[in-house]
Scaffold this motif. Structure first.
Motif, PDB file in Angstrom:
ATOM      1  N   LYS A  22      49.321  32.786  62.136  1.00 33.63           N
ATOM      2  CA  LYS A  22      50.613  33.158  61.559  1.00 33.63           C
ATOM      3  C   LYS A  22      51.033  32.165  60.482  1.00 33.63           C
ATOM      4  N   TYR A  23      50.884  30.877  60.782  1.00 29.18           N
ATOM      5  CA  TYR A  23      51.204  29.832  59.795  1.00 29.18           C
ATOM      6  C   TYR A  23      50.333  29.988  58.550  1.00 29.18           C
ATOM      7  N   ALA A  24      49.046  30.206  58.756  1.00 27.84           N
ATOM      8  CA  ALA A  24      48.112  30.340  57.632  1.00 27.84           C
ATOM      9  C   ALA A  24      48.472  31.528  56.750  1.00 27.84           C
ATOM     10  N   GLN A  25      48.864  32.618  57.358  1.00 26.33           N
ATOM     11  CA  GLN A  25      49.221  33.800  56.586  1.00 26.33           C
ATOM     12  C   GLN A  25      50.548  33.623  55.856  1.00 26.33           C
ATOM     13  N   GLN A  26      51.537  33.073  56.526  1.00 28.09           N
ATOM     14  CA  GLN A  26      52.859  32.949  55.931  1.00 28.09           C
ATOM     15  C   GLN A  26      52.983  31.781  54.967  1.00 28.09           C
ATOM     16  N   GLU A  27      52.518  30.623  55.362  1.00 27.11           N
ATOM     17  CA  GLU A  27      52.717  29.413  54.565  1.00 27.11           C
ATOM     18  C   GLU A  27      51.618  29.180  53.531  1.00 27.11           C
ATOM     19  N   LEU A  28      50.384  29.475  53.896  1.00 24.82           N
ATOM     20  CA  LEU A  28      49.259  29.225  52.983  1.00 24.82           C
ATOM     21  C   LEU A  28      48.814  30.488  52.251  1.00 24.82           C
ATOM     22  N   LYS A  29      49.378  31.621  52.623  1.00 24.52           N
ATOM     23  CA  LYS A  29      49.075  32.913  51.985  1.00 24.52           C
ATOM     24  C   LYS A  29      47.610  33.295  52.143  1.00 24.52           C
ATOM     25  N   PRO A  65      46.074  19.629  45.432  1.00 28.69           N
ATOM     26  CA  PRO A  65      46.219  18.556  44.439  1.00 28.69           C
ATOM     27  C   PRO A  65      47.273  17.551  44.864  1.00 28.69           C
ATOM     28  N   LYS A  66      47.043  16.324  44.514  1.00 23.82           N
ATOM     29  CA  LYS A  66      47.904  15.218  44.946  1.00 23.82           C
ATOM     30  C   LYS A  66      49.364  15.408  44.530  1.00 23.82           C
ATOM     31  N   HIS A  67      49.596  15.894  43.339  1.00 22.05           N
ATOM     32  CA  HIS A  67      50.964  15.978  42.822  1.00 22.05           C
ATOM     33  C   HIS A  67      51.436  17.421  42.693  1.00 22.05           C
ATOM     34  N   SER A  68      51.092  18.241  43.673  1.00 21.90           N
ATOM     35  CA  SER A  68      51.511  19.635  43.650  1.00 21.90           C
ATOM     36  C   SER A  68      51.849  20.077  45.071  1.00 21.90           C
ATOM     37  N   SER A  69      52.784  20.975  45.174  1.00 21.05           N
ATOM     38  CA  SER A  69      53.149  21.489  46.493  1.00 21.05           C
ATOM     39  C   SER A  69      52.378  22.758  46.839  1.00 21.05           C
ATOM     40  N   LYS A  70      51.567  23.244  45.891  1.00 22.44           N
ATOM     41  CA  LYS A  70      50.831  24.486  46.109  1.00 22.44           C
ATOM     42  C   LYS A  70      49.326  24.230  46.114  1.00 22.44           C
ATOM     43  N   PRO A  71      48.634  24.799  47.094  1.00 27.68           N
ATOM     44  CA  PRO A  71      47.172  24.661  47.104  1.00 27.68           C
ATOM     45  C   PRO A  71      46.529  25.589  46.078  1.00 27.68           C
ATOM     46  N   VAL A  72      45.310  25.236  45.679  1.00 31.59           N
ATOM     47  CA  VAL A  72      44.519  26.058  44.766  1.00 31.59           C
ATOM     48  C   VAL A  72      43.376  26.661  45.573  1.00 31.59           C
ATOM     49  N   LYS A  73      43.261  27.981  45.542  1.00 30.39           N
ATOM     50  CA  LYS A  73      42.230  28.667  46.307  1.00 30.39           C
ATOM     51  C   LYS A  73      40.897  28.613  45.562  1.00 30.39           C
ATOM     52  N   TYR A  74      39.849  28.277  46.276  1.00 29.47           N
ATOM     53  CA  TYR A  74      38.491  28.244  45.715  1.00 29.47           C
ATOM     54  C   TYR A  74      38.111  29.672  45.337  1.00 29.47           C
ATOM     55  N   PRO A  75      37.731  29.900  44.071  1.00 29.06           N
ATOM     56  CA  PRO A  75      37.550  31.270  43.584  1.00 29.06           C
ATOM     57  C   PRO A  75      36.156  31.868  43.752  1.00 29.06           C
ATOM     58  N   SER A  76      35.294  31.240  44.485  1.00 23.03           N
ATOM     59  CA  SER A  76      33.908  31.692  44.546  1.00 23.03           C
ATOM     60  C   SER A  76      33.433  31.854  45.989  1.00 23.03           C
ATOM     61  N   LEU A  89      31.595  20.707  44.745  1.00 27.05           N
ATOM     62  CA  LEU A  89      31.880  19.474  44.046  1.00 27.05           C
ATOM     63  C   LEU A  89      32.379  19.737  42.628  1.00 27.05           C
ATOM     64  N   ALA A  90      31.799  20.700  41.958  1.00 18.31           N
ATOM     65  CA  ALA A  90      32.263  21.063  40.604  1.00 18.31           C
ATOM     66  C   ALA A  90      33.712  21.545  40.641  1.00 18.31           C
ATOM     67  N   PHE A  91      34.062  22.327  41.647  1.00 19.02           N
ATOM     68  CA  PHE A  91      35.438  22.815  41.805  1.00 19.02           C
ATOM     69  C   PHE A  91      36.402  21.645  42.013  1.00 19.02           C
ATOM     70  N   VAL A  92      36.069  20.756  42.918  1.00 18.90           N
ATOM     71  CA  VAL A  92      36.931  19.601  43.202  1.00 18.90           C
ATOM     72  C   VAL A  92      37.076  18.728  41.962  1.00 18.90           C
ATOM     73  N   ASN A  93      35.973  18.430  41.292  1.00 20.11           N
ATOM     74  CA  ASN A  93      36.030  17.559  40.121  1.00 20.11           C
ATOM     75  C   ASN A  93      36.816  18.176  38.978  1.00 20.11           C
ATOM     76  N   ALA A  94      36.802  19.488  38.854  1.00 23.73           N
ATOM     77  CA  ALA A  94      37.557  20.144  37.801  1.00 23.73           C
ATOM     78  C   ALA A  94      39.070  20.051  38.027  1.00 23.73           C
ATOM     79  N   LEU A  95      39.464  19.873  39.271  1.00 24.76           N
ATOM     80  CA  LEU A  95      40.890  19.849  39.604  1.00 24.76           C
ATOM     81  C   LEU A  95      41.493  18.466  39.799  1.00 24.76           C
ATOM     82  N   ARG A  96      40.659  17.448  39.929  1.00 25.02           N
ATOM     83  CA  ARG A  96      41.274  16.138  40.187  1.00 25.02           C
ATOM     84  C   ARG A  96      41.394  15.295  38.957  1.00 25.02           C
TER      85      ARG A  96
END
Length: 75
Positions: free
Chosen positions: A30-37, A48-59, A68-75
């Motif tokens: 329930k938490y995952a669906q409501q809070e994390l969408k 991300p360190k300075h964001s209140s919203k998570p970024v969903k891995y698109p692949s 690792l490429a995904f993480v490095n592109a975002l940090r």
């Protein structure tokens, strides 16, 4: 898939990036669906360190190089 996550965590050791596992399909669904969408599992999120919203891995690729490429592109 878990092996890739363990290897990813080892690759990111000492960088300040933490890799964690959260079972969102049990008591926390329930938490995952409501809070994390989240609507499907498994889903990979980057917080991300300075964001209140998570970024969903698109692949669907779960190999270490892709993660690792995904993480490095975002940090």
């Amino acid at each position: 898939m878990e092996g890739s996550y363990v290897e990813l965590a080892e690759s990111l050791a000492g960088t300040g990036v933490k890799v964690g596992k959260f079972r969102a399909d049990g008591e926390q669904k329930k938490y995952a669906q409501q809070e994390l969408k989240l609507g499907s599992f498994p889903t990979i999120l980057f917080f991300p360190k300075h964001s209140s919203k998570p970024v969903k891995y698109p692949s669907e690729k779960r190999d270490v190089a892709s993660l690792l490429a995904f993480v490095n592109a975002l940090r």
